[in-house]
Design a protein around this motif. Structure first.
Motif, PDB file in Angstrom:
ATOM      1  N   ASP A  57      37.144  41.154  51.736  1.00 23.52           N
ATOM      2  CA  ASP A  57      37.529  40.392  52.926  1.00 23.52           C
ATOM      3  C   ASP A  57      36.342  40.110  53.844  1.00 23.52           C
ATOM      4  OD1 ASP A  57      37.768  43.332  53.268  1.00 23.52           O
ATOM      5  OD2 ASP A  57      38.034  42.777  55.366  1.00 23.52           O
ATOM      6  N   LYS A  58      35.243  40.865  53.655  1.00 23.51           N
ATOM      7  CA  LYS A  58      34.062  40.655  54.492  1.00 23.51           C
ATOM      8  C   LYS A  58      32.984  39.887  53.746  1.00 23.51           C
ATOM      9  CE  LYS A  58      34.879  44.970  56.970  1.00 23.51           C
ATOM     10  NZ  LYS A  58      34.577  46.403  56.951  1.00 23.51           N
ATOM     11  N   LEU A  59      33.298  39.452  52.524  1.00 18.07           N
ATOM     12  CA  LEU A  59      32.285  38.804  51.687  1.00 18.07           C
ATOM     13  C   LEU A  59      32.644  37.372  51.328  1.00 18.07           C
ATOM     14  CD1 LEU A  59      31.686  41.831  49.279  1.00 18.07           C
ATOM     15  CD2 LEU A  59      30.205  41.105  51.162  1.00 18.07           C
ATOM     16  N   TYR A  60      33.964  37.075  51.255  1.00 18.54           N
ATOM     17  CA  TYR A  60      34.369  35.769  50.736  1.00 18.54           C
ATOM     18  C   TYR A  60      34.031  34.596  51.664  1.00 18.54           C
ATOM     19  CZ  TYR A  60      38.938  36.870  53.128  1.00 18.54           C
ATOM     20  OH  TYR A  60      39.943  37.202  54.006  1.00 18.54           O
ATOM     21  N   GLN A  61      33.581  34.882  52.891  1.00 14.16           N
ATOM     22  CA  GLN A  61      33.276  33.817  53.856  1.00 14.16           C
ATOM     23  C   GLN A  61      32.202  32.856  53.359  1.00 14.16           C
ATOM     24  OE1 GLN A  61      33.802  36.961  54.516  1.00 14.16           O
ATOM     25  NE2 GLN A  61      35.300  37.095  56.148  1.00 14.16           N
ATOM     26  N   ILE A  62      31.301  33.305  52.487  1.00 10.81           N
ATOM     27  CA  ILE A  62      30.241  32.391  52.028  1.00 10.81           C
ATOM     28  C   ILE A  62      30.740  31.465  50.922  1.00 10.81           C
ATOM     29  CG2 ILE A  62      28.364  34.014  52.597  1.00 10.81           C
ATOM     30  CD1 ILE A  62      28.027  34.311  49.449  1.00 10.81           C
ATOM     31  N   GLY A  63      31.978  31.642  50.499  1.00 11.34           N
ATOM     32  CA  GLY A  63      32.520  30.842  49.400  1.00 11.34           C
ATOM     33  C   GLY A  63      32.397  31.621  48.092  1.00 11.34           C
ATOM     34  N   VAL A  64      33.353  31.397  47.199  1.00 12.72           N
ATOM     35  CA  VAL A  64      33.373  32.132  45.936  1.00 12.72           C
ATOM     36  C   VAL A  64      33.490  31.138  44.777  1.00 12.72           C
ATOM     37  CG1 VAL A  64      34.517  33.979  44.643  1.00 12.72           C
ATOM     38  CG2 VAL A  64      34.551  34.028  47.146  1.00 12.72           C
ATOM     39  N   PRO A  65      32.374  30.890  44.075  1.00 19.17           N
ATOM     40  CA  PRO A  65      32.422  29.966  42.937  1.00 19.17           C
ATOM     41  C   PRO A  65      33.359  30.484  41.840  1.00 19.17           C
ATOM     42  CG  PRO A  65      30.154  30.720  43.375  1.00 19.17           C
ATOM     43  CD  PRO A  65      31.055  31.485  44.278  1.00 19.17           C
ATOM     44  N   GLU A  66      33.862  29.575  41.038  1.00 22.14           N
ATOM     45  CA  GLU A  66      34.855  29.967  40.038  1.00 22.14           C
ATOM     46  C   GLU A  66      34.387  31.081  39.095  1.00 22.14           C
ATOM     47  OE1 GLU A  66      37.572  27.283  38.531  1.00 22.14           O
ATOM     48  OE2 GLU A  66      37.916  28.402  36.678  1.00 22.14           O
ATOM     49  N   ASP A  67      33.136  31.022  38.640  1.00 21.56           N
ATOM     50  CA  ASP A  67      32.698  32.063  37.697  1.00 21.56           C
ATOM     51  C   ASP A  67      32.671  33.443  38.371  1.00 21.56           C
ATOM     52  OD1 ASP A  67      30.477  31.422  39.261  1.00 21.56           O
ATOM     53  OD2 ASP A  67      29.048  31.526  37.602  1.00 21.56           O
ATOM     54  N   VAL A  68      32.291  33.478  39.632  1.00 21.74           N
ATOM     55  CA  VAL A  68      32.288  34.748  40.368  1.00 21.74           C
ATOM     56  C   VAL A  68      33.727  35.231  40.572  1.00 21.74           C
ATOM     57  CG1 VAL A  68      31.726  35.831  42.605  1.00 21.74           C
ATOM     58  CG2 VAL A  68      30.065  34.311  41.492  1.00 21.74           C
ATOM     59  N   LEU A  69      34.615  34.296  40.926  1.00 22.12           N
ATOM     60  CA  LEU A  69      36.023  34.660  41.113  1.00 22.12           C
ATOM     61  C   LEU A  69      36.609  35.216  39.814  1.00 22.12           C
ATOM     62  CD1 LEU A  69      38.300  34.546  43.294  1.00 22.12           C
ATOM     63  CD2 LEU A  69      39.063  32.421  42.207  1.00 22.12           C
ATOM     64  N   SER A  70      36.203  34.635  38.703  1.00 17.70           N
ATOM     65  CA  SER A  70      36.686  35.088  37.410  1.00 17.70           C
ATOM     66  C   SER A  70      36.257  36.535  37.130  1.00 17.70           C
ATOM     67  CB  SER A  70      36.172  34.142  36.321  1.00 17.70           C
ATOM     68  OG  SER A  70      36.305  34.726  35.054  1.00 17.70           O
ATOM     69  N   VAL A  71      35.008  36.863  37.427  1.00 15.69           N
ATOM     70  CA  VAL A  71      34.531  38.228  37.163  1.00 15.69           C
ATOM     71  C   VAL A  71      35.154  39.227  38.147  1.00 15.69           C
ATOM     72  CG1 VAL A  71      32.499  39.747  37.044  1.00 15.69           C
ATOM     73  CG2 VAL A  71      32.411  37.450  36.056  1.00 15.69           C
TER      74      VAL A  71
END
Ligand code: ATP
Ligand code: MG
Length: 297
Positions: free
Chosen positions: A92-106
């Motif tokens: 919750d303190k990290l997703y502010q920079i945006g989360v690309p799909e490959d990162v979200l997948s991992v």
């Protein structure tokens, strides 16, 4: 080994939750930096002892997707739980920079593996899957914490009130059903949407009351992943957020889903993302500190 308060040097506070505080500590004998969670409970000695005994199973099992447990002790009616310190912080303190799909997948892959480990190896359901309980370190590792290992602890912390951010599955809200693996799968889906969206999907300011908000969770179509993500990613989330709990996939099935299998884990720069997100978090925290200092001056 056993840990006690005298062996710890207390460092800064890492965060506060509904039940207590998490603090960074340094364990002098082993020279390990840890995170210590303090939970205030009104329990007698025998119940506290049974909590410590139940937590003991954590010494015997380890997973790369679960935050390491170092030990617990209690002083008066507080339980102190020492675990691996995760320097980047919670999702919750990290997703502010945006989360690309490959990162979200991992991230999702790690969460599913962690949940499957808890179920298969420890026979426990997590019960509290949400972004604040998904921790990341600057190596880019993603691990779960705050799962219901101790039945006694779960019971004594039984939610007396629900916060303004509920990750509770619809069947638990409307039928008061007890926790099942499928409820964790719902919470997983909601956490993924929040991580991708950058905010909790049922914003309290959109509803007139907690009842209206819970009503939306039960009655409205589940929140989708933003359109910038692939069809596979959106399908994965939609399956986790099926209103019919029995229709939600098992962890084994989720692990076979193209959203998780299409990305080569070793080729995703998790470390790069984690470090960038951590730096942005620290910058925001320093900015906030400056703000409070200048307004109190
Ligand atoms: P709740 O009380 O509703 O479960 P929460 O998960 O935010 O909410 P805590 O579990 O008390 O509350 O944690 C407070 C904060 O401390 C978390 O949001 C997280 O950012 C931070 N934190 C918790 N454990 C660790 C850890 N092992 N390493 C680093 N930071 C941590
Ligand atoms: Mg927590």
């Amino acid at each position: 080994f056993k840990i006690n308060m005298e062996e710890l040097k207390l460092l800064e506070e890492l965060g506060k939750g509904q039940y207590g505080t998490v603090q960074k500590v340094y364990h002098k004998p082993t020279m390990v930096t840890m995170a210590m969670k303090e939970t205030r409970l009104e329990l007698d000695q025998s119940k506290l002892n049974s909590i410590l005994m139940e937590l003991d199973v954590l010494h015997k099992s380890q997973s790369p997707y679960i935050v390491d447990f170092y030990g617990a002790f209690f002083i008066e009616t507080c339980v102190y739980y020492c675990m691996e310190f995760m320097d980047a912080g919670s999702l919750d303190k990290l997703y502010q920079i945006g989360v690309p799909e490959d990162v979200l997948s991992v991230i999702t892959l790690s969460m599913v593996r962690g949940l499957k480990f808890l179920k298969d190896e420890l026979a426990i359901i997590h019960r509290d899957v949400k972004p604040t309980n998904v921790l990341v370190n600057s190596e880019g590792e993603v691990k779960l914490c705050d799962f219901g290992v101790s039945g006694q602890l779960v019971q004594s912390m039984a939610k007396t009130h629900i916060g303004c951010q509920s990750y509770m599955a619809p069947e638990r809200i409307s039928q008061g059903k007890t926790y099942t693996v499928q409820s964790d799968v719902w919470s997983l889906g909601l956490s993924i949407v929040e991580t991708a969206e950058g905010s909790y999907p049922y914003p309290p300011e959109k509803y007139n009351s907690v009842f209206a908000q819970l009503d939306a969770i039960v009655g409205s179509p589940p929140p989708p992943l933003p359109g910038t993500y692939s069809e596979d990613a959106r399908d994965f989330v939609a399956l986790c957020l099926l209103k019919d709990a029995r229709a939600r996939p098992t962890y084994a099935a989720l692990l076979e889903h193209p959203f998780l299998t299409n990305h080569k884990e070793s080729e995703v720069d998790m470390k790069g993302w984690a470090v960038k997100a951590m730096e942005a978090r620290i910058a925001r925290e320093e900015e906030a500190k400056k703000q409070t200092q200048s307004s109190s001056a």
